[in-house]
Design a protein around this motif. Structure first.
Motif, mmCIF file in Angstrom:
data_model
loop_
_atom_site.group_PDB
_atom_site.id
_atom_site.type_symbol
_atom_site.label_atom_id
_atom_site.label_comp_id
_atom_site.label_asym_id
_atom_site.label_seq_id
_atom_site.Cartn_x
_atom_site.Cartn_y
_atom_site.Cartn_z
ATOM 1 N N THR A 61 0.821 -1.202 0.000
ATOM 2 C CA THR A 61 0.000 0.000 0.000
ATOM 3 C C THR A 61 0.859 1.257 0.000
ATOM 4 N N LYS A 62 0.273 2.341 -0.456
ATOM 5 C CA LYS A 62 0.960 3.629 -0.447
ATOM 6 C C LYS A 62 0.774 4.359 0.871
ATOM 7 N N LEU A 63 -0.299 4.026 1.586
ATOM 8 C CA LEU A 63 -0.617 4.723 2.829
ATOM 9 C C LEU A 63 -0.447 3.803 4.029
ATOM 10 N N MET A 64 0.287 4.281 5.021
ATOM 11 C CA MET A 64 0.407 3.598 6.302
ATOM 12 C C MET A 64 -0.066 4.568 7.375
ATOM 13 N N ILE A 65 -0.866 4.075 8.309
ATOM 14 C CA ILE A 65 -1.427 4.908 9.368
ATOM 15 C C ILE A 65 -0.933 4.391 10.712
ATOM 16 N N LEU A 66 -0.439 5.294 11.539
ATOM 17 C CA LEU A 66 0.078 4.934 12.857
ATOM 18 C C LEU A 66 -0.715 5.640 13.942
ATOM 19 N N ALA A 67 -1.207 4.866 14.909
ATOM 20 C CA ALA A 67 -1.851 5.411 16.106
ATOM 21 C C ALA A 67 -1.116 4.872 17.321
ATOM 22 N N ALA A 68 -1.345 5.472 18.467
ATOM 23 C CA ALA A 68 -0.572 5.098 19.651
ATOM 24 C C ALA A 68 -1.054 3.793 20.285
ATOM 25 N N ARG A 69 -2.349 3.703 20.600
ATOM 26 C CA ARG A 69 -2.813 2.536 21.346
ATOM 27 C C ARG A 69 -4.192 2.098 20.879
ATOM 28 N N SER A 70 -4.479 0.849 21.136
ATOM 29 C CA SER A 70 -5.701 0.220 20.644
ATOM 30 C C SER A 70 -6.849 0.372 21.628
ATOM 31 N N GLN A 71 -8.005 -0.142 21.215
ATOM 32 C CA GLN A 71 -9.194 -0.155 22.046
ATOM 33 C C GLN A 71 -9.395 -1.542 22.659
ATOM 34 N N GLU A 72 -10.137 -1.587 23.746
ATOM 35 C CA GLU A 72 -10.367 -2.863 24.430
ATOM 36 C C GLU A 72 -11.080 -3.870 23.541
ATOM 37 N N SER A 73 -11.985 -3.385 22.693
ATOM 38 C CA SER A 73 -12.705 -4.289 21.793
ATOM 39 C C SER A 73 -11.760 -4.973 20.809
ATOM 40 N N GLU A 74 -10.695 -4.304 20.431
ATOM 41 C CA GLU A 74 -9.702 -4.901 19.538
ATOM 42 C C GLU A 74 -8.905 -5.980 20.268
ATOM 43 N N ASN A 75 -8.598 -5.720 21.530
ATOM 44 C CA ASN A 75 -7.896 -6.716 22.344
ATOM 45 C C ASN A 75 -8.749 -7.976 22.500
ATOM 46 N N GLU A 76 -10.053 -7.803 22.627
ATOM 47 C CA GLU A 76 -10.954 -8.942 22.777
ATOM 48 C C GLU A 76 -11.067 -9.743 21.481
ATOM 49 N N SER A 77 -11.154 -9.048 20.369
ATOM 50 C CA SER A 77 -11.375 -9.720 19.077
ATOM 51 C C SER A 77 -10.090 -10.104 18.359
ATOM 52 N N GLY A 78 -9.019 -9.376 18.641
ATOM 53 C CA GLY A 78 -7.776 -9.602 17.922
ATOM 54 C C GLY A 78 -7.782 -9.009 16.525
ATOM 55 N N ILE A 79 -8.771 -8.169 16.224
ATOM 56 C CA ILE A 79 -8.909 -7.580 14.896
ATOM 57 C C ILE A 79 -8.634 -6.080 14.976
ATOM 58 N N VAL A 80 -7.627 -5.633 14.260
ATOM 59 C CA VAL A 80 -7.266 -4.218 14.233
ATOM 60 C C VAL A 80 -8.410 -3.400 13.638
ATOM 61 N N LEU A 81 -8.718 -2.282 14.285
ATOM 62 C CA LEU A 81 -9.744 -1.329 13.877
ATOM 63 C C LEU A 81 -11.168 -1.836 14.099
ATOM 64 N N LYS A 82 -11.332 -2.909 14.868
ATOM 65 C CA LYS A 82 -12.683 -3.356 15.198
ATOM 66 C C LYS A 82 -13.156 -2.604 16.446
ATOM 67 N N SER A 83 -13.566 -1.367 16.227
ATOM 68 C CA SER A 83 -14.018 -0.477 17.288
ATOM 69 C C SER A 83 -14.788 0.659 16.646
ATOM 70 N N GLU A 103 -6.728 -1.535 1.539
ATOM 71 C CA GLU A 103 -5.890 -0.694 0.680
ATOM 72 C C GLU A 103 -5.021 0.284 1.467
ATOM 73 N N PHE A 104 -4.995 0.154 2.789
ATOM 74 C CA PHE A 104 -4.016 0.881 3.588
ATOM 75 C C PHE A 104 -3.548 -0.036 4.712
ATOM 76 N N TYR A 105 -2.378 0.278 5.250
ATOM 77 C CA TYR A 105 -1.810 -0.533 6.334
ATOM 78 C C TYR A 105 -1.909 0.264 7.619
ATOM 79 N N PHE A 106 -2.435 -0.381 8.672
ATOM 80 C CA PHE A 106 -2.621 0.298 9.946
ATOM 81 C C PHE A 106 -1.730 -0.333 11.005
#
Length: 202
Positions: A61-83, A103-106
């Motif tokens: 991908t051409k776009l990569m997105i960086l955030a600091a920390r995840s949400q609890e729902s993501e920790n429960e599901s193991g799926i990035v951006l599931k919040s 089409e982007f990497y997170f």
């Protein structure tokens, strides 16, 4: 950025012309990187980990997105951006950039769930991000929030937010953290404007 380069050198990284290169991490492929993240116990955040939070596959991908920390729902599901916040980001990328999640990497600075920022844990986690960046080699890196931006060695988030600037062979732009946008919806227009600025580069 100089401060970060000195920091990386202090933990065993070498520098090459093409990119920041670490004998410890940057010689891994994506599968090896995932395994190392999954078994990491270098900081106390690993104790709250139900799932390591990385993309499931490497994306071209051409776009990569960086955030600091995840949400609890993501920790429960193991799926990035599931919040709720992840859904908002995906909708913005689809609406403004015409990019679906595939089409982007997170990426997160902290690969394990935490409800706080921790500079000690940052020292353990940030090499994983440099490895991801090396493997993805995006054209643009979008940093969400001041902590994600500062974790790469940059200061003056308020002054540089929304400014697109080059570093090595890619561009960086900082914008607001998703949690901040959720609590302060009046800033969502400015966030969308920041996304518009990178549209022409994708």
């Amino acid at each position: 950025m100089i401060r970060t380069l000195h920091y990386l050198k202090a933990i065993g990284c070498d520098f090459c012309d093409d990119f920041i290169h670490s004998n410890i991490t940057l010689n891994q492929n994506f599968t090896e990187l995932q395994k190392n993240v999954q078994k990491c116990t270098l900081c106390h955040f690993s104790k709250t980990r139900k799932h390591s939070l990385m993309e499931r596959k490497l994306k071209n991908t051409k776009l990569m997105i960086l955030a600091a920390r995840s949400q609890e729902s993501e920790n429960e599901s193991g799926i990035v951006l599931k919040s709720r916040q992840g859904e908002f980001l995906q909708n913005c990328c689809k609406e403004i950039l015409q990019l679906h999640a595939e089409e982007f990497y997170f990426s997160y600075v902290f690969k394990c769930f935490s409800n706080k920022f921790d500079d000690f844990s940052l020292q353990s986690c940030i090499p994983f991000f440099w490895n991801e960046l090396y493997l993805v080699r995006p054209k643009i890196l979008l940093c969400l929030g001041e902590y994600a931006f500062k974790s790469l060695g940059f200061n003056d988030f308020n002054a540089l937010r929304g400014e697109l600037f080059s570093f090595k062979d890619f561009f960086i732009i900082a914008s607001f953290e998703l949690e901040f946008l959720e609590k302060n919806p009046s800033y969502q227009t400015a966030f969308r404007d920041d996304l518009q600025k990178i549209k022409g580069f994708l």
